[in-house]
Design a protein around this motif. Structure first.
Motif, short mmCIF file in Angstrom:
data_model
loop_
_atom_site.label_atom_id
_atom_site.label_comp_id
_atom_site.label_asym_id
_atom_site.label_seq_id
_atom_site.Cartn_x
_atom_site.Cartn_y
_atom_site.Cartn_z
N ARG A 131 36.94 22.98 8.22
CA ARG A 131 36.54 24.39 8.26
C ARG A 131 37.54 24.89 9.37
NH1 ARG A 131 31.87 25.90 6.60
NH2 ARG A 131 30.24 24.60 6.35
N ASP A 132 38.75 24.30 9.48
CA ASP A 132 39.86 24.95 10.18
C ASP A 132 40.18 26.16 9.86
OD1 ASP A 132 40.61 22.40 12.18
OD2 ASP A 132 40.28 21.77 10.17
N LYS A 133 40.50 26.94 10.86
CA LYS A 133 40.90 28.24 10.38
C LYS A 133 42.13 28.64 10.67
CE LYS A 133 39.15 32.86 11.33
NZ LYS A 133 38.24 33.78 12.04
N ILE A 134 42.96 29.35 9.68
CA ILE A 134 44.39 29.44 9.80
C ILE A 134 44.49 30.92 10.48
CG2 ILE A 134 46.63 29.55 8.84
CD1 ILE A 134 45.55 28.18 6.41
N GLU A 135 44.50 31.01 12.03
CA GLU A 135 44.26 32.09 12.74
C GLU A 135 45.54 32.01 14.03
OE1 GLU A 135 40.66 34.72 14.13
OE2 GLU A 135 40.76 32.80 15.12
N GLY A 136 46.09 33.20 14.21
CA GLY A 136 46.76 33.23 15.32
C GLY A 136 48.34 33.00 14.77
N GLU A 137 49.28 33.64 15.66
CA GLU A 137 50.80 33.13 15.26
C GLU A 137 50.94 31.63 14.90
OE1 GLU A 137 52.92 35.59 14.21
OE2 GLU A 137 54.54 34.11 14.33
N GLU A 138 50.58 30.88 16.08
CA GLU A 138 50.99 29.53 15.87
C GLU A 138 50.71 28.89 14.49
OE1 GLU A 138 49.90 27.11 19.12
OE2 GLU A 138 50.64 25.44 17.97
N LEU A 139 49.39 29.10 14.22
CA LEU A 139 48.74 28.37 13.00
C LEU A 139 49.47 29.03 12.04
CD1 LEU A 139 45.32 27.38 14.02
CD2 LEU A 139 47.32 26.07 14.36
N LEU A 140 49.21 30.38 11.78
CA LEU A 140 50.04 31.12 10.74
C LEU A 140 51.40 30.63 10.30
CD1 LEU A 140 48.08 34.52 11.28
CD2 LEU A 140 48.02 33.13 9.20
N SER A 141 52.12 30.62 11.47
CA SER A 141 53.50 30.21 11.12
C SER A 141 53.90 28.85 10.56
CB SER A 141 54.55 30.60 12.52
OG SER A 141 54.30 29.55 13.50
N LYS A 142 53.00 27.98 11.05
CA LYS A 142 52.94 26.61 10.63
C LYS A 142 52.63 26.60 9.23
CE LYS A 142 52.16 23.81 14.55
NZ LYS A 142 51.24 23.19 15.47
N ALA A 143 51.47 27.37 8.50
CA ALA A 143 51.19 27.16 7.27
C ALA A 143 52.33 28.02 6.52
CB ALA A 143 49.82 28.11 7.23
N PHE A 144 52.84 28.99 7.14
CA PHE A 144 53.91 29.60 6.37
C PHE A 144 55.22 28.80 6.10
CE2 PHE A 144 57.69 32.82 6.72
CZ PHE A 144 57.53 33.05 5.32
N LYS A 145 55.41 27.75 7.25
CA LYS A 145 56.57 26.88 6.99
C LYS A 145 56.07 25.88 5.92
CE LYS A 145 58.53 26.70 11.61
NZ LYS A 145 57.78 26.84 12.89
N THR A 146 54.87 25.49 5.64
CA THR A 146 54.38 24.40 4.86
C THR A 146 54.67 25.24 3.60
OG1 THR A 146 52.65 23.77 6.32
CG2 THR A 146 52.62 22.99 3.91
N VAL A 147 54.17 26.46 3.03
CA VAL A 147 54.38 26.96 1.72
C VAL A 147 55.78 27.19 1.53
CG1 VAL A 147 52.11 28.00 1.79
CG2 VAL A 147 54.01 29.40 2.41
N GLN A 148 56.76 27.51 2.51
CA GLN A 148 58.20 27.65 2.43
C GLN A 148 58.57 26.29 2.06
OE1 GLN A 148 58.59 30.86 1.87
NE2 GLN A 148 60.17 31.21 3.72
N ALA A 149 58.41 25.04 2.74
CA ALA A 149 59.09 23.83 2.61
C ALA A 149 58.62 23.21 1.30
CB ALA A 149 58.60 22.96 3.76
N ASP A 150 57.31 23.55 0.73
CA ASP A 150 56.90 23.25 -0.39
C ASP A 150 57.29 24.11 -1.54
OD1 ASP A 150 55.78 20.75 0.62
OD2 ASP A 150 53.79 21.55 0.89
N GLU A 151 57.99 25.14 -1.25
CA GLU A 151 58.53 26.09 -2.39
C GLU A 151 57.49 26.79 -3.27
OE1 GLU A 151 61.94 24.23 -4.18
OE2 GLU A 151 62.71 23.96 -2.27
N LEU A 152 56.27 26.94 -2.61
CA LEU A 152 55.13 27.42 -3.34
C LEU A 152 55.30 28.74 -3.95
CD1 LEU A 152 52.05 26.14 -1.36
CD2 LEU A 152 53.29 24.92 -3.30
N ASP A 153 55.03 28.89 -5.32
CA ASP A 153 54.84 30.42 -5.89
C ASP A 153 53.45 30.80 -5.45
OD1 ASP A 153 57.30 30.51 -7.53
OD2 ASP A 153 56.46 28.82 -8.26
#
Ligand code: FBP
Length: 512
Positions: A131-153
């Motif tokens: 149930r973790d929520k991707i909220e706030g600059e820190e968590l959103l930027s971490k999630a963004f880094k993951t999708v960038q690193a995994d080169e997701l479409d």
């Protein structure tokens, strides 16, 4: 099993998206929340129609979010199948243990072997959930880094109202930061409160209500045979009473509480207690010292004097303040009327989305206590042997019913097609579900069209609006017409176990 054997032809072919002839504004209330989602605000309803072409290879991420619901594994299989059929060379990356997996980049790749192990298998154990929520600059930027690193479409979030809100928030963040990954939501929850003009029902509701109805029906027949217990059965379903209403229609118990009716008619806790005591007395007069009562787990939030108390508790717990000493005089009076154990359940921590954890509150025990109180006040000296039950977690992970199995394969295929069409901030939706599957219609529904402002953790936030039971619609109307007849005349129905015609358990387990 041929994996497409149950799917209707229009869900097997490649989709393309086209503007819909139906209008969002004409069919649902839309709130202007564009200031919160400037990148997603310019959206329109799209239909998925035949005529799609082969896509290039895609990298797609998927995550299961929130409470379990039968059919989740089939959504993943549907995504995999669509990519395998129409986007050759694609990779499907699964994030583990819910949104946290996206935040920390914990993932595994879905392989053909695992797909066949989990097709038509209940539960979320393939990837795990959270149930973790991707909220706030820190968590959103971490999630963004993951999708960038995994080169997701594209990232597909399979979740309920809160998780789909999170999908919109993340889609907005990625677009704002120049990322190319789109975010798509899939409507999941046994609660049935994620529904609208284009999402007839979330997946998991059908399986859960059939599992609960089987057990309720069995209890009804036991009550009728033994003639000695009054069963108070609380049913999972957080706020909305959809689960309870559906199970009531399936099993026809003696008394059913529907939260939304209690709110609309401003029925107090005292009145509920008196109605229950009256039921016991009248059934006893008819030589029936037994009965079955259904209670939705979200009931308390709808009771007028509890609403204020709940809202104050939510604010105080969010602010990490001591509850009792900070309640208003009126709320304190209600709070103090409860036993200590119940007060402790009410004041526990909220879930990460700011909801009271109603599944941990034994409302059925409170109602039993109230019934006893009003029976004593009425001078009742007859039999009253109450038994409390909670039907919750056992309904969320059964093998999906045929309906949920097909529906979820379809939702997964539509979600994959929406990633292929590079749509950001959309929900995979299939409408017309009351018809046979060959008449179902797939849509791309903008997530922002579902969002309104709501108080969470003491602050107004943009979240997807929960669909509550509408007293003017057919399910409640049917129930209201019949319920008087169920009170004293026992018209119990025992629907028995639901049928499943697909492959029920992974071959590995069968081989031992
Ligand atoms: P979702 O909204 O995430 O689908 O979860 C629904 C639900 O099953 C509710 O019916 C119930 O109140 C809650 O989850 C229980 O949560 P938990 O699994 O965290 O105890």
């Amino acid at each position: 099993m041929d994996r497409n054997v149950q799917l209707p032809p229009q869900l097997i072919r490649p989709f393309k998206v086209a503007p819909s002839s139906r209008s969002l504004e004409a069919e649902m209330p839309i709130n202007d929340i564009s200031q919160h989602f400037p990148k997603l605000a310019d959206t329109s309803l799209l239909e998925c129609v035949e005529g799609g072409k082969e896509l290039g290879a895609l990298r797609v991420g998927v995550v299961l979010s929130g409470g379990q619901a039968s059919g989740g594994h089939n959504v993943i299989c549907g995504i995999y199948d669509y990519l395998n059929d129409f986007a050759k060379g694609s990779q499907l990356i699964a994030y583990l243990n819910g949104p946290k997996g996206v935040i920390v980049g914990d993932s595994t790749e879905i392989t053909p072997e695992t797909v066949d192990d989990y097709r038509n298998v209940g539960g979320f154990q393939w990837l795990g959930s959270g149930r973790d929520k991707i909220e706030g600059e820190e968590l959103l930027s971490k999630a963004f880094k993951t999708v960038q690193a995994d080169e997701l479409d594209g990232l597909i979030i399979i979740g309920g109202d809160d998780s789909n809100t999170n999908a919109a928030v993340l889609g907005e963040y990625i677009a704002e930061h120049g990322g190319g990954c789109v975010v798509i939501g899939v409507p999941k929850t046994i609660d049935g409160d994620l529904q609208n003009a284009f999402v007839d029902i979330s997946f998991g509701f059908d399986t859960a209500t059939k599992i609960y109805s089987e057990t309720i029906g069995n209890i009804c027949f036991d009550a009728l045979s033994a003639k000695k217990y009054f069963h108070f059965i609380r049913l999972m379903g957080r706020s909305a009473s959809h689960v309870t209403l559906e199970c009531a229609l399936q099993t026809q118990p003696n008394f059913v509480l529907i939260g939304e009716e209690i709110r609309d008619k401003q029925i107090t806790l005292e009145e509920i207690g008196q109605d229950l005591a009256k039921l016991v007395i009248e059934r006893n007069k008819a030589k029936k010292p037994f009965g079955v009562v259904l209670v939705p787990e979200g009931l308390l939030e709808f009771i007028p004097e509890m609403k204020g108390l709940f809202s104050q508790i939510q604010d105080l717990v969010s602010a990490k303040k001591e509850v009792r000493s900070n309640l208003s005089e009126e709320a304190l009076k209600t709070f103090d009327s409860f036993p200590e154990s119940f007060q402790a359940q009410l004041t526990q921590q909220l879930d990460p989305h700011g909801n009271v954890k109603v599944s941990q509150i034994a409302t059925e025990e409170l109602l039993i206590r109230l019934t006893k109180k009003y029976l004593a006040e009425a001078g009742y000296e007859g039999t009253f042997n109450p038994l409390g039950h909670f039907l919750g977690y056992e309904g969320r992970c059964g093998p999906p019913t045929d309906f949920d199995a097909i529906y979820c394969l379809g939702l997964g295929r539509v979600a994959a097609a929406l990633v292929g069409a590079r749509l950001n901030g959309y929900m995979s939706a299939i409408s017309g579900l009351a018809n046979s599957p060959d008449k179902w219609k797939p849509f791309a529904l903008p997530l922002v069209s579902l969002i309104h402002m709501e108080k969470r953790h003491g602050k107004l936030k943009p979240v997807i609006r929960k669909a509550l039971v509408d007293l003017d619609l057919l399910p409640f109307q049917q129930f209201a017409k019949q319920r008087e007849g169920w009170k004293i005349e026992d018209q119990y129905r025992c629907p028995g176990p639901y049928q499943f015609t697909g492959k029920p358990v992974p071959p590995k387990l069968l081989e031992g």
